[in-house]
Design a protein around this motif. Structure first.
Motif, PDB file in Angstrom:
ATOM      1  N   PHE A  48       0.806  -1.209   0.000  1.00 28.10           N
ATOM      2  CA  PHE A  48       0.000   0.000   0.000  1.00 28.10           C
ATOM      3  C   PHE A  48       0.846   1.268   0.000  1.00 28.10           C
ATOM      4  O   PHE A  48       0.586   2.198  -0.749  1.00 28.10           O
ATOM      5  N   TYR A  49       1.875   1.311   0.848  1.00 28.94           N
ATOM      6  CA  TYR A  49       2.715   2.499   0.899  1.00 28.94           C
ATOM      7  C   TYR A  49       3.804   2.476  -0.159  1.00 28.94           C
ATOM      8  O   TYR A  49       4.375   3.503  -0.492  1.00 28.94           O
ATOM      9  N   ARG A  50       4.124   1.305  -0.661  1.00 31.05           N
ATOM     10  CA  ARG A  50       5.148   1.098  -1.693  1.00 31.05           C
ATOM     11  C   ARG A  50       6.491   1.709  -1.285  1.00 31.05           C
ATOM     12  O   ARG A  50       7.169   2.339  -2.077  1.00 31.05           O
ATOM     13  N   SER A  51       6.862   1.481  -0.037  1.00 26.29           N
ATOM     14  CA  SER A  51       8.132   1.962   0.478  1.00 26.29           C
ATOM     15  C   SER A  51       9.161   0.841   0.357  1.00 26.29           C
ATOM     16  O   SER A  51       9.126  -0.127   1.102  1.00 26.29           O
ATOM     17  N   PHE A  52      10.066   0.960  -0.608  1.00 25.98           N
ATOM     18  CA  PHE A  52      11.036  -0.108  -0.820  1.00 25.98           C
ATOM     19  C   PHE A  52      12.034  -0.187   0.333  1.00 25.98           C
ATOM     20  O   PHE A  52      12.447  -1.262   0.721  1.00 25.98           O
ATOM     21  N   GLY A  53      12.428   0.951   0.870  1.00 25.22           N
ATOM     22  CA  GLY A  53      13.331   0.931   2.018  1.00 25.22           C
ATOM     23  C   GLY A  53      12.697   0.249   3.213  1.00 25.22           C
ATOM     24  O   GLY A  53      13.327  -0.546   3.901  1.00 25.22           O
ATOM     25  N   GLY A  54      11.427   0.552   3.445  1.00 27.64           N
ATOM     26  CA  GLY A  54      10.701  -0.102   4.535  1.00 27.64           C
ATOM     27  C   GLY A  54      10.502  -1.586   4.283  1.00 27.64           C
ATOM     28  O   GLY A  54      10.479  -2.386   5.215  1.00 27.64           O
ATOM     29  N   SER A  55      10.377  -1.961   3.028  1.00 27.30           N
ATOM     30  CA  SER A  55      10.233  -3.381   2.694  1.00 27.30           C
ATOM     31  C   SER A  55      11.532  -4.144   2.919  1.00 27.30           C
ATOM     32  O   SER A  55      11.524  -5.287   3.368  1.00 27.30           O
ATOM     33  N   PHE A  56      12.654  -3.496   2.605  1.00 27.11           N
ATOM     34  CA  PHE A  56      13.942  -4.152   2.807  1.00 27.11           C
ATOM     35  C   PHE A  56      14.277  -4.309   4.282  1.00 27.11           C
ATOM     36  O   PHE A  56      15.072  -5.174   4.647  1.00 27.11           O
ATOM     37  N   ILE A  57      13.694  -3.470   5.131  1.00 26.33           N
ATOM     38  CA  ILE A  57      13.903  -3.601   6.573  1.00 26.33           C
ATOM     39  C   ILE A  57      13.483  -4.995   7.035  1.00 26.33           C
ATOM     40  O   ILE A  57      14.141  -5.600   7.881  1.00 26.33           O
ATOM     41  N   PHE A  58      12.401  -5.510   6.465  1.00 26.71           N
ATOM     42  CA  PHE A  58      11.903  -6.819   6.882  1.00 26.71           C
ATOM     43  C   PHE A  58      12.838  -7.958   6.477  1.00 26.71           C
ATOM     44  O   PHE A  58      12.758  -9.041   7.027  1.00 26.71           O
ATOM     45  N   ILE A  59      13.711  -7.718   5.535  1.00 27.12           N
ATOM     46  CA  ILE A  59      14.696  -8.736   5.158  1.00 27.12           C
ATOM     47  C   ILE A  59      15.838  -8.766   6.170  1.00 27.12           C
ATOM     48  O   ILE A  59      16.305  -9.830   6.565  1.00 27.12           O
ATOM     49  N   GLY A  85      23.474  -7.376   9.622  1.00 22.83           N
ATOM     50  CA  GLY A  85      22.047  -7.057   9.729  1.00 22.83           C
ATOM     51  C   GLY A  85      21.811  -5.585   9.985  1.00 22.83           C
ATOM     52  O   GLY A  85      20.965  -4.954   9.342  1.00 22.83           O
ATOM     53  N   VAL A  86      22.566  -5.002  10.908  1.00 22.18           N
ATOM     54  CA  VAL A  86      22.384  -3.583  11.223  1.00 22.18           C
ATOM     55  C   VAL A  86      22.853  -2.707  10.062  1.00 22.18           C
ATOM     56  O   VAL A  86      22.230  -1.683   9.761  1.00 22.18           O
ATOM     57  N   ALA A  87      23.922  -3.100   9.386  1.00 24.51           N
ATOM     58  CA  ALA A  87      24.374  -2.334   8.216  1.00 24.51           C
ATOM     59  C   ALA A  87      23.306  -2.356   7.121  1.00 24.51           C
ATOM     60  O   ALA A  87      23.048  -1.333   6.472  1.00 24.51           O
ATOM     61  N   GLY A  88      22.675  -3.505   6.915  1.00 24.58           N
ATOM     62  CA  GLY A  88      21.582  -3.578   5.948  1.00 24.58           C
ATOM     63  C   GLY A  88      20.412  -2.707   6.347  1.00 24.58           C
ATOM     64  O   GLY A  88      19.793  -2.048   5.506  1.00 24.58           O
ATOM     65  N   LEU A  89      20.102  -2.678   7.646  1.00 23.16           N
ATOM     66  CA  LEU A  89      19.018  -1.824   8.124  1.00 23.16           C
ATOM     67  C   LEU A  89      19.323  -0.352   7.890  1.00 23.16           C
ATOM     68  O   LEU A  89      18.481   0.402   7.413  1.00 23.16           O
ATOM     69  N   ILE A  90      20.546   0.047   8.213  1.00 20.55           N
ATOM     70  CA  ILE A  90      20.915   1.456   8.061  1.00 20.55           C
ATOM     71  C   ILE A  90      20.940   1.865   6.596  1.00 20.55           C
ATOM     72  O   ILE A  90      20.499   2.957   6.240  1.00 20.55           O
ATOM     73  N   LEU A  91      21.435   0.995   5.738  1.00 22.54           N
ATOM     74  CA  LEU A  91      21.493   1.333   4.318  1.00 22.54           C
ATOM     75  C   LEU A  91      20.117   1.356   3.660  1.00 22.54           C
ATOM     76  O   LEU A  91      19.927   2.019   2.647  1.00 22.54           O
ATOM     77  N   CYS A  92      19.163   0.627   4.221  1.00 19.15           N
ATOM     78  CA  CYS A  92      17.816   0.593   3.628  1.00 19.15           C
ATOM     79  C   CYS A  92      16.988   1.805   4.013  1.00 19.15           C
ATOM     80  O   CYS A  92      16.433   2.480   3.148  1.00 19.15           O
ATOM     81  N   ASP A  93      16.875   2.049   5.296  1.00 18.60           N
ATOM     82  CA  ASP A  93      15.977   3.107   5.748  1.00 18.60           C
ATOM     83  C   ASP A  93      16.418   3.540   7.138  1.00 18.60           C
ATOM     84  O   ASP A  93      16.219   2.818   8.112  1.00 18.60           O
ATOM     85  N   LEU A  94      17.021   4.704   7.246  1.00 22.34           N
ATOM     86  CA  LEU A  94      17.621   5.153   8.495  1.00 22.34           C
ATOM     87  C   LEU A  94      16.614   5.367   9.621  1.00 22.34           C
ATOM     88  O   LEU A  94      16.864   4.930  10.741  1.00 22.34           O
ATOM     89  N   PRO A  95      15.464   6.018   9.412  1.00 22.35           N
ATOM     90  CA  PRO A  95      14.537   6.188  10.535  1.00 22.35           C
ATOM     91  C   PRO A  95      14.024   4.856  11.107  1.00 22.35           C
ATOM     92  O   PRO A  95      13.922   4.711  12.328  1.00 22.35           O
ATOM     93  N   ASP A  96      13.735   3.905  10.265  1.00 27.61           N
ATOM     94  CA  ASP A  96      13.312   2.597  10.762  1.00 27.61           C
ATOM     95  C   ASP A  96      14.463   1.852  11.413  1.00 27.61           C
ATOM     96  O   ASP A  96      14.265   1.090  12.360  1.00 27.61           O
ATOM     97  N   ALA A  97      15.668   2.068  10.941  1.00 25.99           N
ATOM     98  CA  ALA A  97      16.837   1.412  11.525  1.00 25.99           C
ATOM     99  C   ALA A  97      17.072   1.882  12.955  1.00 25.99           C
ATOM    100  O   ALA A  97      17.475   1.086  13.811  1.00 25.99           O
TER     101      ALA A  97
END
Length: 108
Positions: A48-59, A85-97
């Motif tokens: 619905f939001y089509r946030s790719f950074g937010g979607s990658f957070i779940f990976i 894992g944390v580097a992937g989170l930070i590179l995907c979407d900083l506020p969610d990380a």
């Protein structure tokens, strides 16, 4: 649609592999990956939001939590799992990380 399918597949596989390594049970791995992948938040962020950074957070979130599990309870020399894992989170979407890293700090 193929890219969204790839995101969902990667989310399921990430959770399945991390749960399988912790519990050694395939059934629990399948159940946890299904519950994690089909959660309302994961579906709403991706579709619905089509946030790719937010979607990658779940990976990367299960990888970060599995790394923290390794550091806290098993082998502290496997710190690199949590750092990936944390580097992937930070590179995907900083506020969610930031939220996920705070959950990591306060959960253990």
């Amino acid at each position: 649609m193929a890219f969204i399918s790839l995101i969902f597949f990667s989310t399921f596989m990430s959770m399945y592999i991390c749960t399988l390594k912790i519990t050694k049970s395939r059934f629990i791995g399948l159940l946890s990956s299904a519950l994690y992948g089909f959660s309302h938040f994961a579906i709403s962020i991706t579709l619905f939001y089509r946030s790719f950074g937010g979607s990658f957070i779940f990976i990367f979130m299960p990888i970060a939590f599995y790394g923290m599990y390794q550091i806290a309870l098993k082998d502290h020399k496997k710190w690199w799992i949590m750092s990936l894992g944390v580097a992937g989170l930070i590179l995907c979407d900083l506020p969610d990380a930031v939220v996920v890293v705070l959950m990591l700090v306060f959960s253990f």
